[in-house]
Write a protein that holds these residues in place. Structure first.
Motif, PDB file in Angstrom:
ATOM      1  N   ALA A  90       0.839  -1.214   0.000  1.00  0.00           N
ATOM      2  CA  ALA A  90       0.000   0.000   0.000  1.00  0.00           C
ATOM      3  C   ALA A  90       0.866   1.253   0.000  1.00  0.00           C
ATOM      4  O   ALA A  90       0.606   2.205  -0.762  1.00  0.00           O
ATOM      5  N   THR A  91       1.915   1.261   0.824  1.00  0.00           N
ATOM      6  CA  THR A  91       2.819   2.413   0.853  1.00  0.00           C
ATOM      7  C   THR A  91       3.564   2.562  -0.465  1.00  0.00           C
ATOM      8  O   THR A  91       3.714   3.683  -0.990  1.00  0.00           O
ATOM      9  N   PHE A  92       4.036   1.446  -1.029  1.00  0.00           N
ATOM     10  CA  PHE A  92       4.780   1.486  -2.293  1.00  0.00           C
ATOM     11  C   PHE A  92       3.882   1.987  -3.432  1.00  0.00           C
ATOM     12  O   PHE A  92       4.302   2.814  -4.242  1.00  0.00           O
ATOM     13  N   THR A  93       2.648   1.493  -3.491  1.00  0.00           N
ATOM     14  CA  THR A  93       1.712   1.943  -4.533  1.00  0.00           C
ATOM     15  C   THR A  93       1.430   3.432  -4.404  1.00  0.00           C
ATOM     16  O   THR A  93       1.388   4.159  -5.410  1.00  0.00           O
ATOM     17  N   LEU A  94       1.238   3.892  -3.182  1.00  0.00           N
ATOM     18  CA  LEU A  94       0.991   5.315  -2.955  1.00  0.00           C
ATOM     19  C   LEU A  94       2.185   6.157  -3.393  1.00  0.00           C
ATOM     20  O   LEU A  94       2.028   7.179  -4.075  1.00  0.00           O
ATOM     21  N   ALA A  95       3.404   5.716  -3.037  1.00  0.00           N
ATOM     22  CA  ALA A  95       4.600   6.491  -3.379  1.00  0.00           C
ATOM     23  C   ALA A  95       4.852   6.492  -4.887  1.00  0.00           C
ATOM     24  O   ALA A  95       5.161   7.552  -5.468  1.00  0.00           O
ATOM     25  N   VAL A  96       4.715   5.343  -5.544  1.00  0.00           N
ATOM     26  CA  VAL A  96       4.983   5.254  -6.984  1.00  0.00           C
ATOM     27  C   VAL A  96       3.986   6.117  -7.770  1.00  0.00           C
ATOM     28  O   VAL A  96       4.367   6.866  -8.679  1.00  0.00           O
ATOM     29  N   GLY A  97       2.707   6.027  -7.428  1.00  0.00           N
ATOM     30  CA  GLY A  97       1.701   6.830  -8.127  1.00  0.00           C
ATOM     31  C   GLY A  97       1.922   8.317  -7.937  1.00  0.00           C
ATOM     32  O   GLY A  97       1.814   9.102  -8.895  1.00  0.00           O
ATOM     33  N   ALA A  98       2.247   8.723  -6.708  1.00  0.00           N
ATOM     34  CA  ALA A  98       2.483  10.150  -6.441  1.00  0.00           C
ATOM     35  C   ALA A  98       3.719  10.648  -7.170  1.00  0.00           C
ATOM     36  O   ALA A  98       3.719  11.767  -7.722  1.00  0.00           O
ATOM     37  N   GLY A 133      -9.629   3.725   2.370  1.00  0.00           N
ATOM     38  CA  GLY A 133      -9.446   2.321   2.016  1.00  0.00           C
ATOM     39  C   GLY A 133      -8.535   2.132   0.817  1.00  0.00           C
ATOM     40  O   GLY A 133      -8.065   3.098   0.191  1.00  0.00           O
ATOM     41  N   VAL A 134      -8.258   0.847   0.493  1.00  0.00           N
ATOM     42  CA  VAL A 134      -7.366   0.511  -0.619  1.00  0.00           C
ATOM     43  C   VAL A 134      -7.944  -0.635  -1.449  1.00  0.00           C
ATOM     44  O   VAL A 134      -7.218  -1.468  -1.971  1.00  0.00           O
ATOM     45  N   GLY A 135      -9.252  -0.691  -1.607  1.00  0.00           N
ATOM     46  CA  GLY A 135      -9.871  -1.811  -2.307  1.00  0.00           C
ATOM     47  C   GLY A 135      -9.565  -1.875  -3.789  1.00  0.00           C
ATOM     48  O   GLY A 135      -9.502  -2.956  -4.378  1.00  0.00           O
ATOM     49  N   SER A 136      -9.363  -0.727  -4.451  1.00  0.00           N
ATOM     50  CA  SER A 136      -9.097  -0.695  -5.891  1.00  0.00           C
ATOM     51  C   SER A 136      -8.223   0.518  -6.202  1.00  0.00           C
ATOM     52  O   SER A 136      -7.912   1.321  -5.315  1.00  0.00           O
ATOM     53  N   LEU A 137      -7.856   0.655  -7.480  1.00  0.00           N
ATOM     54  CA  LEU A 137      -7.018   1.804  -7.865  1.00  0.00           C
ATOM     55  C   LEU A 137      -7.761   3.130  -7.662  1.00  0.00           C
ATOM     56  O   LEU A 137      -7.128   4.167  -7.463  1.00  0.00           O
ATOM     57  N   ILE A 151      -5.296   4.563   4.955  1.00  0.00           N
ATOM     58  CA  ILE A 151      -4.546   3.584   4.161  1.00  0.00           C
ATOM     59  C   ILE A 151      -3.658   2.762   5.099  1.00  0.00           C
ATOM     60  O   ILE A 151      -2.851   3.321   5.839  1.00  0.00           O
ATOM     61  N   PRO A 152      -3.786   1.441   5.086  1.00  0.00           N
ATOM     62  CA  PRO A 152      -2.971   0.603   5.986  1.00  0.00           C
ATOM     63  C   PRO A 152      -1.567   0.408   5.449  1.00  0.00           C
ATOM     64  O   PRO A 152      -1.217  -0.673   4.972  1.00  0.00           O
TER      65      PRO A 152
END
Length: 310
Positions: free
Chosen positions: A97-105, A166-170, A255-256
């Motif tokens: 979750a953290t990696f997805t948030l950082a990469v997208g940002a 939440g983090v259920g989908s993109l 976000i967890p």
């Protein structure tokens, strides 16, 4: 080059030892112990003391530190005092979750920031340059949690287009991505503009134009390549910072991630989780800095020649 990389990797060892020592020492000063956390405050003092003895918590701090380092070298970051689960398992579960948030940002901030930075430098003092500079200063002046809350009110509560937590989908990441990328994008815009302006005024740019090369080729091949060094530095530092510094955004959007894991562990005085997560993020940050140094060699041949001397 290989010797330089090995040397940098070896430098990680004392740095990680210092980080583990500092974090462990600070957390050891807090009034808490694993016996109370595991058995609860209603347990007898004898039971709590016996469990602390079995876990080695009553040993001197340096002995506990040496024991933790020995276990960490063998891939064991200990177990959570609260849940009893291995710390590495908790980190692996939260890290995506953290990696997805950082990469997208980073992707959004890099795309918007670099594009507007290049255009602002090429069209210096134009309406586009003024608008881009004002836009970056405006974004940088607002705190991330305020931008996140405004986006939630507009797009989640009023319009109902996007989920607010939440983090259920993109779709759940769209608002956190834009919130996190605001500050990074503004920094990237200013850095790209400044670096491009310095490159455009160099003699080799005038030489390239005098040879009859097109303006597009001059900007993209010559000016942009030489302006990338400070941009890559900011990119690497920002990405490393986002991996461990998105605590506020993770809290606002529920976000967890690893950042929220550290906050929860600090509140619960769960020392193994705090130390393990901090060491993991510090290792990621240092490896990213090493990757940035290696990228320098591919961007600037002068730096590559310097590395070959090692």
């Amino acid at each position: 080059m290989a010797r330089y990389v090995v040397k940098r990797v070896l430098m990680l060892i004392p740095m990680l030892l210092i980080i583990i020592f500092i974090v462990s020492f600070i957390m050891s000063l807090t009034p808490s112990d694993p016996g109370t956390l595991i058995l609860g405050e209603r347990a007898t003092k004898e039971a709590i003391h016996q469990l602390n003895e079995e876990l080695g918590y009553n040993d001197p701090f340096l002995i506990r530190y040496a024991r933790y380092v020995f276990s960490a070298v063998h891939g064991d970051l200990g177990k959570s005092w609260k849940s009893g689960a291995p710390v590495i398992q908790e980190i692996v579960r939260r890290f995506p979750a953290t990696f997805t948030l950082a990469v997208g940002a980073i992707f959004i901030g890099l795309t918007i920031g670099m594009t507007l930075g290049i255009l602002s430098a090429v069209k210096q003092y134009s309406a586009l340059d003024v608008a881009g500079t004002a836009f970056s200063m405006t974004l940088a002046s607002f705190p991330g949690f305020w931008i996140g809350m405004m986006l939630i009110i507009l797009f989640a509560l009023k319009l109902g287009w996007l989920p607010s937590f939440g983090v259920g989908s993109l779709k759940h990441y769209i608002l956190p991505w834009f919130t996190t990328s605001c500050s990074f994008g503004a920094s990237m815009l200013r850095m790209t503009r400044t670096s491009m302006l310095e490159s455009i005024r160099m003699d080799y740019i005038r030489t390239a134009r005098a040879k009859g090369q097109t303006e597009k080729l001059v900007i993209l091949r010559h000016a942009l390549r030489n302006a990338l060094l400070p941009v890559v530095t900011i990119l690497g530092m920002s990405f490393g910072g986002l991996l461990g510094g998105t605590v506020t955004i993770e809290t606002v959007f529920s976000i967890p991630g690893v950042g929220s894991l550290i906050i929860e562990a600090i509140r619960m005085k769960d020392i193994p989780v705090v130390v393990g997560a901090t060491v993991t993020l510090a290792t990621c940050f240092t490896l990213l800095m090493l990757l940035v140094d290696i990228l320098y060699a591919f961007i600037d041949p002068r730096i590559k020649a310097r590395y070959l001397k090692y």
